[in-house]
Design an enzyme around this catalytic site. Structure first.
Site, PDB file in Angstrom:
ATOM      1  N   SER A 170       0.831  -1.198   0.000  1.00 48.49           N
ATOM      2  CA  SER A 170       0.000   0.000   0.000  1.00 48.49           C
ATOM      3  C   SER A 170       0.873   1.258   0.000  1.00 48.49           C
ATOM      4  O   SER A 170       1.666   1.444  -0.913  1.00 48.49           O
ATOM      5  CB  SER A 170      -0.960  -0.046   1.192  1.00 48.49           C
ATOM      6  N   ASP A 216      -9.045  -4.485  -5.965  1.00 46.30           N
ATOM      7  CA  ASP A 216      -8.563  -3.493  -4.998  1.00 46.30           C
ATOM      8  C   ASP A 216      -9.401  -2.223  -5.119  1.00 46.30           C
ATOM      9  O   ASP A 216      -9.412  -1.579  -6.163  1.00 46.30           O
ATOM     10  CB  ASP A 216      -7.090  -3.194  -5.286  1.00 46.30           C
ATOM     11  N   HIS A 248      -7.330  -5.201  -1.837  1.00 44.29           N
ATOM     12  CA  HIS A 248      -6.149  -4.424  -1.459  1.00 44.29           C
ATOM     13  C   HIS A 248      -5.314  -5.131  -0.402  1.00 44.29           C
ATOM     14  O   HIS A 248      -4.116  -4.875  -0.285  1.00 44.29           O
ATOM     15  CB  HIS A 248      -6.607  -3.062  -0.930  1.00 44.29           C
TER      16      HIS A 248
END
Length: 299
Positions: A170, A216, A248
């Site tokens: 991320s 995601d 995600h």
């Protein structure tokens, strides 16, 4: 996609060593590649010849140990955990620093530490200075962690400081792009479901594998992973793996396709180990893979 025609400058020395070895071996009538061309082993090869079973196992061929790093003993990042092979018989190892994502701790992706280390790498999974640190800060922290690992840590004698890499999830993945941009001497970067407001990485020269999740909704691949990949020049080694139906948070649980491709990428570019070429070109396929793009490494 066609193989790039430009060789990354920092691998010239390693390739020169390999081709010099090839010339010596061929002169003695020892070694030839599948097409009859001379092939020589990289001096950084570690471990047995790779197989799909080895890459997909929960642990690689090296026994590992770990140690915690207190935030009080370091500067520039928030401490973390070091994982390393216990063997010293094969020489030094390459190293990789990995950052968690926004609001997360290292424990959220900590399965990656022993998994990667067991294939012959020293890994430092970092805690960030604050849980809210942005990608640029996480990139600086990844580099600070590598500097600590190679200069001050108790395992520094096990590390080849010329063979380093970064990764992250991320905002940590966005941070790995930042780190690779600011330190082009790195040998590899592996952003996982990366998030970054900067969409263009045309300056990047570090071999980069981006892994994204098809579903995601936090860092949609259409506005993050794909434009990141597309912006990296074709002259740089790069690959893009999109996992079928993945959210995600796919790096937060054990994910075999991620581990397999990540280890193969690190082996190929940190260790200059062409035995792993077979896992990059043509690359993975199957029900877990939505898409795979690559420039296919050349040597």
């Amino acid at each position: 996609m066609p193989s790039p025609t430009t060789t990354r400058p920092r691998s010239v020395a390693a390739r020169a060593v390999r081709f010099a070895l090839a010339a010596t071996l061929v002169a003695g009538g020892v070694l030839a590649g599948p097409s009859g061309a001379a092939q020589a082993a990289s001096p950084y090869e570690r471990g047995p010849a790779p197989t799909t079973a080895i890459l997909e196992a929960s642990r690689g061929p090296f026994t590992t140990a770990s140690q915690s790093v207190s935030s009080l003993s370091v500067t520039g990042f928030g401490g973390g955990v070091i994982y390393y092979p216990t063997s010293t018989s094969e020489g030094t190892f390459g190293a990789i620093a990995i950052s968690p994502g926004y609001t997360a701790s290292w424990s959220s992706i900590s399965w990656l530490g022993p998994r990667i280390a067991s294939h012959g790498f020293v890994v430092i999974g970092i805690e960030t200075n604050t849980r809210l640190d942005q990608p640029d800060s996480r990139g600086r922290q990844l580099l600070a962690a590598l500097d600590y690992l190679t200069e001050r840590s108790s395992v520094r004698s096990r590390i080849d400081s010329s063979r380093l890499a970064v990764a992250g999830h991320s905002m940590g993945g966005g941070g790995s792009l930042e780190a690779a941009s600011s330190r082009p001497s790195l040998q590899a970067a592996v952003p996982l479901a990366p998030w970054n407001l900067d969409k263009s990485w045309s300056e990047l020269r570090v071999p980069t594998l981006i892994i994204g999740g098809e579903s995601d909704s936090v860092a949609p691949v259409s506005s993050h992973s794909v434009p990141f990949y597309n912006s990296i020049p074709a002259s740089a080694e790069k690959a893009y793996l999109e996992l079928n139906g993945a959210s995600h948070f796919f790096p937060q649980t054990t994910n075999t396709p991620t581990a397999r491709q990540m280890v193969a990428w690190l082996k190929r570019f940190v260790d200059d180990d062409t035995r792993y070429e077979q896992f990059l070109c043509p690359g993975p396929s199957g029900s877990q893979i939505q898409e795979y793009r690559n420039t296919c490494p050349s040597y």
